[in-house]
Every structure is written in structure tokens, then in C-alpha cells.
Design an enzyme around this catalytic site. Structure first.
Site, PDB file in Angstrom:
ATOM      1  N   GLU A   1      -2.884 -21.155 -13.789  1.00 37.64           N
ATOM      2  CA  GLU A   1      -1.909 -20.314 -13.094  1.00 37.64           C
ATOM      3  C   GLU A   1      -2.545 -19.429 -12.025  1.00 37.64           C
ATOM      4  O   GLU A   1      -1.925 -18.488 -11.535  1.00 37.64           O
ATOM      5  CB  GLU A   1      -1.133 -19.478 -14.112  1.00 37.64           C
TER       6      GLU A   1
ATOM      7  N   LYS B   1      12.831 -19.980 -18.580  1.00 44.10           N
ATOM      8  CA  LYS B   1      12.157 -21.143 -17.998  1.00 44.10           C
ATOM      9  C   LYS B   1      13.180 -22.263 -17.879  1.00 44.10           C
ATOM     10  O   LYS B   1      13.683 -22.757 -18.898  1.00 44.10           O
ATOM     11  CB  LYS B   1      10.983 -21.578 -18.873  1.00 44.10           C
TER      12      LYS B   1
END
Length: 428
Positions: A205, A338
Site C-alpha cells: 500500500e 470496501k
């Protein structure tokens, strides 16, 4: 009517070099929408199913040609001729076509790609930016970013069991300035790591993924040092957040912090987190307990939930049925959103709305396997969610979302608002 006249699915690669699904939707007017879906590394057991081919001779079994085939055939046949502006009806059509509770037949990756691409096409047809299409004239609030500057757990190969150590620039006056705060701290942290002879390689990330002598507290202290070196005040201008991803180190009823050499009960692990909260300006803890340890979640929420945002990710998996159960039992005070955990935009928006009605915050989130698709940036503003989690200040798959938010803030002009600390309205 904005009739759908063609749908094309294809296999592309995500930020980890793994296949994922992209979809193009063409409308009668000639307008096209395109969307690509992300993929997670640490996943909740009750997430909607991501359909993979399982053919070990292609991409180590991670191909998505089956999902693409469903888009190009069965899904295409079902949605051709439908009005792209009727998102809820289209998503219901997809859900009914799949016919399973967890979207295991067609795959949430196939369904979400279509759902998102249709929304993009409909927004283009309406002449609206996507965030405005989602939220109308009320969509004016920029999100506070939660920036993952040190990666651990499943996102890195190091001695840190916690998955993410984040900075949260809640004292900034605007999103643009919040992004600057974050970037300057990121670069200050890089220099600190370099000067200590610690690796500055980044994880999935975009955050640094070092082995940190001294473990988690040493990592937190380095972040605080970076905040100070960048010229900011920790706690006042920039707070901290943790994503424990505790399901990943929960074994036989214990929280096994191998990097720390500890094996803790839920009560002991809560005590440890509470000690960190007392010592450091931590305002948010995500997945502090394992998804199945609801007793542990209750202990954590009761202990810290008045002063700290307690976020359920693997716990709730963007599912309204599970979220309702958590709300009823007083578990957590926030949900991570999400889109690929649930598989359609309509269900995503329903989870955000349910959370807000209950006084829970909703944090819009990326996945560790991402693409250049920036839809979640528009969702964050379109729903006035107030918070977004989309990685560190490196890797173009992460920056795509931040840069889209910069464009949105510019488009909003003077009506754009940045909530800062008030985005954490679940805290008292």
C-alpha cells in the site's frame, strides 16, 4: 433512457501483478463507462466471493477468465437494454442472476465491475462528475485521509504483526493541505529510516515496510518523530491510526504477536492497546480483534469506544446484516467500506447509510491489490462519508485516488468542506 447496448469484460493486472476484472459499458448514446475492481490480501471470511480460475498453469491459479466470461455472456444477456440510470434495479438484477448469498456463482469481482462501469456511464450520460452523480448537490464534504506510512502483517515481510500504522491529518484546513501534511511526514519518515540504516522499501500500500528494532512502539515513535521533523504537532494536527488486522494473528483463542514474543488473551490485548492509546495520539483502531471474537470486540469497544474510533473491517465486511448485528450488540463504532467485499454499489451505499443512522462512522477504503480506478474517491465525497483510507504517499495506484480527490476539491471550489476532527463524530 440511457439503454445499455454493449458490455465488455477483460482480464487486467492489479498493483501486485495479479489478474483482476475490468469492464466497459457502452450506452445507446455512445457514452462509455469503464471500471476495474480491487483485491484484498487479508480478507474477512464472510466477504462476497472473488471468483478465480484455479488453473495453476495461468497466473498461479489467480486468473479471472471465468469472471470475465460471465460478464461477456450471462451478465451481458441479462442487462442489455436496461436503463443505466436505474442503478438499484441493475444491481438487483445482478444479485438475482447470481442467486447465492455470497455471490459465489458469478463472482463479486464480475458483478462489481459491471455495477461500477454502469454508474460511470450513467454519470457521463448525465453530464455529471461521478461524485455529484452519487450524491447530488449535498456532496460537498471532502474526506479526512488515513495514510498508511508503515506496513506490516500481510502487507509486508517484516517483524510487525499489525498491518498498518497510519497518520491522520485532522488539523489541516483543506484536503489539499491534508495531502501536503501527509507527504511531508512521509518524506521525513523516509529520511529517519535511512539515517538509522533501516530499509525504505515499500509494501503493497505504499508505506514503508521495515524490520523495526523495538517492534510496534518503536515504529510509532519513529512516526511521531517524523511528524515533529516535518513541523507538525502530533495529536493536534496529525493523529495516529492502527489497522491491527487481528484475525491474521489470532490462534487458538490467543493473539500471537510473534514480533513481540507475546501470546495474549482478548483482555490482555485490549490492555496493551489501551496503554498505547494513553501514551500516543491514537484516534482510530481497525480490526483490533479477530472477526470471530465478538466477546473480544465487546471488551475492546467498552474499554476504548468512547475515545477511539473502533473500526470493523473483517468484522462487518460491508454487509448490512452483519453490521446490524454489531450495532444491536454495541460492537465497534465504525465500519470500513470496501466495495468488493459486498459486490455492488447499491449494497455499498446501504451499508454507509445504515452506519450513519446508527451514529457509526463509515471509512471508505481501498484494497491492498489496487488499480488506477479512482471510484472510491468519488464514493467518499458523494456519500459525505468524511473519511477515506487509500494508502501511503507513494505508488501510483494509491495516488490515483488522492489526485482524484484534489480534482474534486478544485471542482467544488469554495463550497468544499474539510471536516477534520469532526469526521470522528462517533467519539464523545
Amino acid at each position: 433512457m440511457s439503454a445499455i447496448v454493449d458490455i465488455v469484460g477483460r482480464e487486467i493486472l492489479d498493483s501486485r501483478g495479479n489478474p483482476t476484472v475490468e469492464c466497459d459499458v457502452l450506452l445507446e448514446s455512445g457514452v462509455m463507462g469503464r471500471a476495474a475492481v480491487p483485491s484484498g490480501a487479508s480478507t474477512g471470511s464472510r466477504e462476497a466471493i472473488e471468483l478465480r480460475d484455479g488453473d495453476k498453469s495461468r497466473y498461479l491459479g489467480k486468473g479471472v477468465l471465468k469472471a470475465v466470461g460471465y460478464i461477456n455472456n450471462e451478465i451481458s444477456e441479462a442487462v442489455l437494454g436496461l436503463d443505466a440510470s436505474e442503478q438499484a434495479f441493475l444491481d438487483r438484477t445482478l444479485i438475482e442472476l447470481d442467486g447465492t448469498e455470497n455471490k459465489s456463482r458469478l463472482g463479486a469481482n464480475a458483478m462489481l465491475a459491471v455495477s461500477m462501469a454502469v454508474a460511470r456511464a450513467a454519470a457521463e450520460e448525465a453530464g455529471l462528475p461521478l461524485y455529484r452523480y452519487f450524491g447530488g448537490m449535498a456532496a460537498v464534504q471532502m474526506p479526512v485521509p488515513m495514510m498508511n506510512v508503515i506496513n506490516g502483517g500481510e502487507h509486508a515481510n517484516n517483524n510487525l504483526d499489525l498491518q498498518e500504522l497510519m497518520i491522520i491529518p485532522l488539523g489541516a484546513p483543506s484536503f489539499r493541505e491534508a495531502l501536503r501534511y501527509g507527504a511531508e511526514v512521509f518524506h521525513a519518515l523516509k529520511k529517519i529510516l535511512h539515517d538509522k540504516g533501516i530499509s525504505t522499501a515499500v509494501g503493497d500500500e505504499g508505506g514503508f515496510a521495515p524490520n523495526v528494532p523495538g517492534g510496534h512502539e518503536a515504529a510509532i515513535q519513529m512516526i511521531l518523530e517524523a511528524i515533529d521533523k516535518a513541523g507538525y504537532v502530533a495529536g493536534e494536527q496529525i493523529a495516529l491510526g492502527l489497522d491491527c488486522a487481528a484475525s491474521e494473528f489470532y490462534k487458538d483463542g490467543k493473539y500471537e504477536l510473534s514480533g513481540e514474543g507475546l501470546s495474549l488473551s482478548a483482555q490482555e490485548w485490549t490492555d496493551m492497546l489501551a496503554t498505547w492509546v494513553d501514551k500516543y495520539p491514537i484516534i482510530s483502531i481497525e480490526d483490533g480483534m479477530a472477526e470471530g471474537d465478538w466477546d473480544g470486540w465487546k471488551i475492546l469497544t467498552d474499554r476504548l469506544g468512547k475515545n477511539v474510533q473502533i473500526v470493523g473491517d473483517d468484522l462487518f465486511v460491508t454487509n448490512t446484516k452483519i453490521l446490524k448485528e454489531g450495532i444491536d450488540k454495541g460492537i465497534a463504532n465504525s465500519i470500513l467500506i470496501k466495495i468488493n467485499q459486498i459486490g455492488t454499489l447499491t449494497e455499498t451505499f446501504a451499508a454507509i447509510e445504515m452506519a450513519k443512522r446508527a451514529g457509526y462512522t463509515a471509512v471508505i477504503s481501498h484494497r491492498s491489490g489496487e488499480t488506477e480506478d479512482s471510484t472510491i474517491a468519488d464514493i467518499a465525497v458523494g456519500t459525505n462519508a468524511g473519511q477515506i483510507k487509500t494508502g501511503s504517499l507513494s505508488r501510483s495506484d494509491r495516488m490515483a485516488k488522492y489526485n482524484q480527490l484534489l480534482r474534486i476539491e478544485e471542482d467544488l471550489g469554495e463550497v468544499a468542506s474539510y471536516p477534520g476532527r469532526s469526521a470522528f463524530y462517533n467519539l464523545r
